[in-house]
Scaffold this motif. Structure first.
Motif, PDB file in Angstrom:
ATOM      1  N   LYS A 100      51.261  29.182  40.209  1.00 41.93           N
ATOM      2  CA  LYS A 100      51.174  29.028  41.680  1.00 41.93           C
ATOM      3  C   LYS A 100      50.575  27.696  42.103  1.00 41.93           C
ATOM      4  O   LYS A 100      50.903  27.183  43.168  1.00 41.93           O
ATOM      5  CB  LYS A 100      50.410  30.185  42.316  1.00 41.93           C
ATOM      6  N   LEU A 153      46.646  39.516  47.989  1.00 40.47           N
ATOM      7  CA  LEU A 153      47.434  38.701  47.057  1.00 40.47           C
ATOM      8  C   LEU A 153      46.659  38.347  45.792  1.00 40.47           C
ATOM      9  O   LEU A 153      47.145  37.573  44.976  1.00 40.47           O
ATOM     10  CB  LEU A 153      47.880  37.397  47.741  1.00 40.47           C
ATOM     11  N   ASN A 154      45.440  38.875  45.681  1.00 41.90           N
ATOM     12  CA  ASN A 154      44.655  38.536  44.490  1.00 41.90           C
ATOM     13  C   ASN A 154      44.110  39.822  43.853  1.00 41.90           C
ATOM     14  O   ASN A 154      43.313  40.537  44.466  1.00 41.90           O
ATOM     15  CB  ASN A 154      43.521  37.578  44.866  1.00 41.90           C
ATOM     16  N   GLY A 155      44.539  40.071  42.628  1.00 44.25           N
ATOM     17  CA  GLY A 155      44.158  41.297  41.946  1.00 44.25           C
ATOM     18  C   GLY A 155      42.698  41.321  41.538  1.00 44.25           C
ATOM     19  O   GLY A 155      42.031  42.354  41.602  1.00 44.25           O
ATOM     20  N   THR A 156      42.184  40.160  41.105  1.00 48.65           N
ATOM     21  CA  THR A 156      40.805  40.098  40.619  1.00 48.65           C
ATOM     22  C   THR A 156      39.818  40.473  41.717  1.00 48.65           C
ATOM     23  O   THR A 156      38.922  41.301  41.521  1.00 48.65           O
ATOM     24  CB  THR A 156      40.507  38.671  40.106  1.00 48.65           C
ATOM     25  N   ASP A 191      39.661  32.562  42.060  1.00 42.84           N
ATOM     26  CA  ASP A 191      39.878  33.908  42.578  1.00 42.84           C
ATOM     27  C   ASP A 191      38.845  34.256  43.646  1.00 42.84           C
ATOM     28  O   ASP A 191      39.203  34.612  44.768  1.00 42.84           O
ATOM     29  CB  ASP A 191      39.799  34.939  41.437  1.00 42.84           C
ATOM     30  N   ASP A 196      43.088  31.036  45.062  1.00 44.21           N
ATOM     31  CA  ASP A 196      44.321  31.585  44.472  1.00 44.21           C
ATOM     32  C   ASP A 196      45.163  32.272  45.562  1.00 44.21           C
ATOM     33  O   ASP A 196      46.370  32.002  45.688  1.00 44.21           O
ATOM     34  CB  ASP A 196      43.927  32.595  43.371  1.00 44.21           C
ATOM     35  N   LYS A 200      48.933  31.272  47.207  1.00 48.69           N
ATOM     36  CA  LYS A 200      50.024  32.254  47.273  1.00 48.69           C
ATOM     37  C   LYS A 200      50.532  32.424  48.707  1.00 48.69           C
ATOM     38  O   LYS A 200      51.739  32.499  48.925  1.00 48.69           O
ATOM     39  CB  LYS A 200      49.549  33.590  46.692  1.00 48.69           C
ATOM     40  N   GLY A 295      49.645  43.219  40.711  1.00 51.14           N
ATOM     41  CA  GLY A 295      49.632  41.832  41.154  1.00 51.14           C
ATOM     42  C   GLY A 295      49.226  40.852  40.074  1.00 51.14           C
ATOM     43  O   GLY A 295      49.292  39.641  40.270  1.00 51.14           O
ATOM     44  N   ALA A 296      48.771  41.344  38.942  1.00 53.34           N
ATOM     45  CA  ALA A 296      48.321  40.458  37.880  1.00 53.34           C
ATOM     46  C   ALA A 296      48.509  41.187  36.553  1.00 53.34           C
ATOM     47  O   ALA A 296      48.979  42.326  36.520  1.00 53.34           O
ATOM     48  CB  ALA A 296      46.847  40.100  38.096  1.00 53.34           C
TER      49      ALA A 296
END
Ligand code: HSE
Length: 403
Positions: A100, A153-156, A191, A196, A200, A295-296
């Motif tokens: 990304k 949009l961020n899994g972490t 993150d 991140d 995205k 998502g990850a």
């Protein structure tokens, strides 16, 4: 048979090899012909590994091999990924990437090279891991102008916020656990500070609105200041804290931002927990369309990359048109956006008179876990108005926007 090369044998790269090995028969069937990994590029050696015999350390081996029609870039970071991708495209090789940073920074240029060479630059895995969202924006949702994109949009960070809510943990403990489980990197800044998610949403917005959204112009706030106490207040308010990335087209003006928000329990994003992502796309006629999934993670992300490889193999000498011009999309600042805010304050109730006089009507909230403090919720106010007034209040410990 289509020969491909994989640049980078890290988490996603080894996932790509694993997925192609495991699902070879069905992938070949869906690609309309065989796909063979001819090279894997990495600086390291992997003695005894399945890729030992196809491992190369010199990118030029791949670049100069005319049999390689598709290059998979899963190295991450801007350099040397950008140079390798650009050279590959200029040499007439399609590129599929999960990177990304690369796509957000150089997307329009790389798409334009691919177009001029009648090949493809595909990047489904750069947003939302396994969730198909880029291809739908480019093909299924083209009939109606997109007005809004909003999502997790961020899994972490979603994992961290979920653990804080479920276990009552402080941010640091949830981050440490995310690192132990391999969700968060040793340097988690991209993150947790929202960079991140910012890249995205820049990619999705550029595709949705057709002009380049510079991620550096997106207002971005991460989750590192969210505390266990904030989550206690959020629960009392019937909300979850979620890091939301959004972009909106309103009356010809465009807004984009990334920040933690309080999301009410009836909101569809409330129940999106752990490393899952969810993305809403809204159009005038289509209304809301929601995408949800992993998502990850190594294999979900690898599957999205391999699906792009299949698409590239089906379109070896045909460019799949993607509209993302290099003309900059001017973003309007968020200062006039109107919303409610939750504010947490330390101190005794004496300061409530001041809060009432500064903010007008607010509702107060207390929790047992914060005997020396309290919270209040404003009515709908603009960011600018809120920020100016907040300076007048003493003992402010934090504030979170309401979705
Ligand atoms: N660090 C990213 C996340 C990986 O947590 O969502 C997938 O892009």
């Amino acid at each position: 048979m289509t020969d491909i090369a994989v640049l980078g044998y890290g988490t996603v790269g080894s996932g790509v090899v694993e997925v192609i090995d495991k699902n070879n028969a069905s992938i070949d069937m869906k690609a309309g012909g065989g796909i063979r990994i001819k090279y894997v590029l990495d600086l390291r050696d992997f003695p005894g590994d399945r890729v030992e015999s196809i491992l190369v350390h010199d990118f030029d081996t791949i670049l100069n091999d005319p049999d390689v029609r598709i290059v998979v870039e899963v190295m991450g970071g801007v350099e040397p990924a950008y140079s390798f991708v650009k050279k590959s495209l200029l040499a007439g090789k399609s590129v599929c990437t999960s990177n990304k940073e690369l796509v957000a920074k150089h997307g329009p240029e790389l798409i334009s090279i691919a177009r001029s060479k009648n090949i493809n630059f595909l990047f489904e895995a750069s947003v939302g891991g396994a969730i198909p969202v880029i291809r739908p924006i480019n093909s299924s949702l083209t009939a109606d102008p997109i007005l809004q994109i909003k999502g997790i949009l961020n899994g972490t960070t979603n994992y961290i916020l979920t653990q804080m809510a479920d276990e009552g943990w402080e941010f640091d403990k949830a981050l440490e656990t995310a690192q132990k489980l391999g969700y968060a990197e040793r340097n988690p800044e991209a993150d947790i500070e929202g960079y991140d998610a910012c890249r995205k949403i820049a990619i999705l917005s550029s595709l949705a609105f057709g002009k380049n959204v510079d991620y550096e112009n997106i207002y971005t706030e991460g989750i590192s200041k969210i505390t266990a106490l904030d989550i206690v207040y959020a629960k009392k308010l019937g909300c979850a804290v979620k890091l939301l990335a959004s972009s909106v087209c309103e009356d010809g003006r465009y807004y984009a931002m990334v920040a933690p928000f309080l999301v009410g329990s009836s909101h569809p994003l409330y129940g999106v927990c752990g490393v899952y992502n969810a993305i809403f796309v809204n159009g005038e006629s289509i209304g809301d369309v929601m995408f949800y999934g992993s998502g990850a993670g190594k294999l979900p992300t690898a599957c999205a990359v391999v699906a792009d490889v299949v698409d590239a193999a089906k379109h070896l000498d045909k460019h799949i048109y993607t509209f993302w011009s290099d003309e900059e999309l001017k973003l309007t600042g968020i200062e006039n956006a109107t919303r409610r805010f939750f504010v947490r304050v330390s101190g005794q109730s004496g300061s409530r008179d001041k809060i009432d006089s500064v903010f007008g009507e607010v509702s107060y909230i207390t929790v047992d876990e914060d005997p020396d403090g309290f919270g209040f919720v404003t009515g709908p106010v603009t960011e600018k108005w809120f920020n100016e007034r907040l300076k007048e209040i003493e003992g402010v410990k934090g504030r979170i926007r309401f979705e």
